[in-house]
Design an enzyme around this catalytic site. Structure first.
Site, PDB file in Angstrom:
ATOM      1  N   SER A  48     -10.928  -5.413   8.000  1.00  0.00           N
ATOM      2  CA  SER A  48     -11.023  -6.577   8.884  1.00  0.00           C
ATOM      3  C   SER A  48     -10.799  -6.230  10.345  1.00  0.00           C
ATOM      4  O   SER A  48     -11.039  -7.059  11.216  1.00  0.00           O
ATOM      5  CB  SER A  48      -9.987  -7.621   8.460  1.00  0.00           C
ATOM      6  OG  SER A  48      -8.674  -7.110   8.598  1.00  0.00           O
ATOM      7  N   HIS A  91     -17.787  -6.511   6.673  1.00  0.00           N
ATOM      8  CA  HIS A  91     -16.582  -7.333   6.609  1.00  0.00           C
ATOM      9  C   HIS A  91     -16.898  -8.726   6.083  1.00  0.00           C
ATOM     10  O   HIS A  91     -17.469  -9.566   6.783  1.00  0.00           O
ATOM     11  CB  HIS A  91     -15.934  -7.427   7.992  1.00  0.00           C
ATOM     12  CG  HIS A  91     -14.704  -8.267   8.022  1.00  0.00           C
ATOM     13  ND1 HIS A  91     -14.329  -9.019   9.112  1.00  0.00           N
ATOM     14  CD2 HIS A  91     -13.744  -8.483   7.069  1.00  0.00           C
ATOM     15  CE1 HIS A  91     -13.206  -9.663   8.832  1.00  0.00           C
ATOM     16  NE2 HIS A  91     -12.834  -9.350   7.608  1.00  0.00           N
ATOM     17  N   GLU A 136     -19.709  -9.663   8.740  1.00  0.00           N
ATOM     18  CA  GLU A 136     -19.879  -8.866   9.954  1.00  0.00           C
ATOM     19  C   GLU A 136     -20.346  -7.467   9.562  1.00  0.00           C
ATOM     20  O   GLU A 136     -19.738  -6.826   8.701  1.00  0.00           O
ATOM     21  CB  GLU A 136     -18.554  -8.751  10.720  1.00  0.00           C
ATOM     22  CG  GLU A 136     -18.069 -10.057  11.320  1.00  0.00           C
ATOM     23  CD  GLU A 136     -16.728  -9.907  12.031  1.00  0.00           C
ATOM     24  OE1 GLU A 136     -16.598 -10.433  13.135  1.00  0.00           O
ATOM     25  OE2 GLU A 136     -15.818  -9.250  11.473  1.00  0.00           O
ATOM     26  N   ASN A 164     -11.844 -11.600  14.125  1.00  0.00           N
ATOM     27  CA  ASN A 164     -10.401 -11.366  14.233  1.00  0.00           C
ATOM     28  C   ASN A 164      -9.965 -11.110  15.667  1.00  0.00           C
ATOM     29  O   ASN A 164      -8.832 -11.418  16.042  1.00  0.00           O
ATOM     30  CB  ASN A 164      -9.973 -10.223  13.318  1.00  0.00           C
ATOM     31  CG  ASN A 164      -9.828 -10.672  11.881  1.00  0.00           C
ATOM     32  OD1 ASN A 164      -9.745 -11.856  11.602  1.00  0.00           O
ATOM     33  ND2 ASN A 164      -9.819  -9.731  10.955  1.00  0.00           N
TER      34      ASN A 164
END
Length: 287
Positions: free
Chosen positions: A120, A141, A153, A192
């Site tokens: 992540s 991801h 992602e 993130n």
């Protein structure tokens, strides 16, 4: 790149078993590997439970459930991944562990096989450096729960080539995901990188007495139209995970106030209040 008929998933935890289910739903055979039989069985049980709920709601037929489960083989033997045409790694967020796993995969898998990591936030380039095929290592991801969340992602490492990105993107889309490409290997990628400061700032506001956690969550849900507030989301993903990623950002992106975790978040972790997984986080879940 030959046709992807068999997908290897390394890690049978929450993300790993969700990804394994998605892979099986594309019609591929899946080899899901973890280090202990109990982890493998728990992962297979989680898939069975998820699909059973789909059957109860009329979204999955019993026949489709049986077909998906029949395509997934659990194992503790890394050597069985030699049969895979594509690998997705979903082990815990420990860089040394991931590098060790990739060193093994590089030896086990055929030279043309792409190795994708579900990290992540960690550097794809560093993970790829543990292999002799850095051009075929890529970030893939998924978000929790992988079976439901729409986004994946696709992240380039320093050496990741265009074919690797194209094949990985096509596979993610076959799994029913919308994809975005992260062109620079930057900590936290897109989601993130934006989300962690939001969580940290919410904890800081609570510590300063700006508002209660309930009102902060309510304000974010009603004012920003988010489905969960930051404290609810931290409990869902794990308060410890949020701190881990924030600490990683502080290390990689220079220590700034926005990455510095406030004392109240640290104390939640010290008290074992990690979120839903421990029965309590910012909120209590054992009532």
């Amino acid at each position: 790149m030959s046709e992807i008929k068999t997908i290897g998933v390394v890690g049978a935890g929450t993300m790993g078993n969700g990804i394994a289910q998605l892979a099986a739903q594309t019609g591929a055979s899946v080899i899901m590997r973890d280090i202990k039989d109990e982890f493998v069985e728990r992962g297979l049980g989680a898939i069975d439970k998820f699909l059973s709920k789909g059957v109860e709601r009329g979204k999955v037929t019993p026949e489709a459930k049986a077909e998906v489960l029949g395509r997934i083989k659990g194992t503790t033997d890394m050597g069985e991944l030699a049969a895979a045409d594509f690998i997705i790694e979903a082990v815990i967020e420990d860089l040394d562990l991931k590098k060790s796993v990739y060193g093994e995969l590089d030896e086990v898998c055929r030279p043309e096989v792409i190795l994708a990591t579900n990290t992540s936030s960690m550097s794809i380039t560093l993970i790829a450096a543990a292999t002799k095929r850095p051009d075929q290592v890529v970030g893939m991801h998924f978000f929790n729960p992988a079976q439901i969340m729409r986004l994946c992602e696709i992240i380039r490492g320093q050496a990741t080539n265009d074919q690797t990105v194209a094949v990985t993107t096509e596979l993610a889309q076959k799994m029913g995901k919308e994809t975005v490409e992260v062109m620079v290997d930057s900590p936290g990628f897109i989601v993130n990188r934006l989300m962690i400061p939001h969580m940290v700032e919410a904890a800081r506001m609570l510590q300063e007495g700006v508002a209660s956690k309930e009102d902060i969550d309510k304000a974010v849900k009603l004012g920003l139209n988010y489905p969960m507030g930051p404290f609810e989301l931290m409990d869902f993903t794990g308060v410890d995970i949020c701190k881990f990623v924030a600490d990683y950002f502080a290390q990689e992106l220079n220590k700034e106030l926005k990455w510095e975790v406030p004392t109240n978040m640290k104390n939640q972790i010290r008290a074992g209040r990690l979120g839903r997984k421990s029965g309590a986080g910012w909120y209590d879940y054992n009532k």
